[in-house]
Design an enzyme around this catalytic site. Structure first.
Site: not given
Length: 150
Positions: A78-79
């Protein structure tokens, strides 16, 4: 070709599967036309490194094959991001962004594709552009280049 153009014929076809089911992964089109796919998780859990995949794969659209590469040493989920660098290498970085949790990975790793090396593993000689038809091309123009490879 622009997909939003109603006169464009877009080809959609099933391709071979990746070795790992992935969510939150990144993909980069390489200069040789292959697609580098990295990172992600088996099941999407933001701010978690559980069930992460660190083994990148290269998809070859010419023969519809996937090839696994050596694993990275940092989970990127994530990210995270991956970008093609000016020299043809790929930087993969980030993940997390959850304050002080242990899944923050504010760093990058760089993948150098095989075309960067000769058959002995030394840095390959890179082509150089010795002439171009124009220095001021805009979108839609045709540019002719003459490379030299030593």
């Amino acid at each position: 070709m622009t997909i939003k153009d109603p006169n464009t014929n877009v080809e959609v076809r099933a391709v071979t599967n990746m070795a790992f089911r992935r969510i939150f992964h990144n993909a980069v089109v390489m200069p040789d036309g292959n697609i580098w796919i990295c990172c992600g998780q088996e099941v999407g859990q933001p701010f978690s490194d559980d069930k992460s995949h660190t083994i990148p794969e290269i998809y070859n659209p010419r023969d519809n094959t996937m090839k696994q590469l050596s694993p990275g040493n940092v989970p990127r989920n994530y990210h995270s991001t991956a970008v093609l660098l000016k020299d043809g290498c790929i930087a993969s970085g980030g993940s997390g962004l959850c304050g002080t949790c242990t899944t923050n990975h504010p760093n990058f790793q760089v993948y150098c594709p095989p075309y960067h090396f000769d058959k002995d593993g030394n840095e390959a000689v890179r082509p150089k552009i010795i002439s171009m038809s124009t220095e001021n091309a805009v979108h839609g123009d045709t540019v002719t280049m003459k490379p030299i490879v030593k």
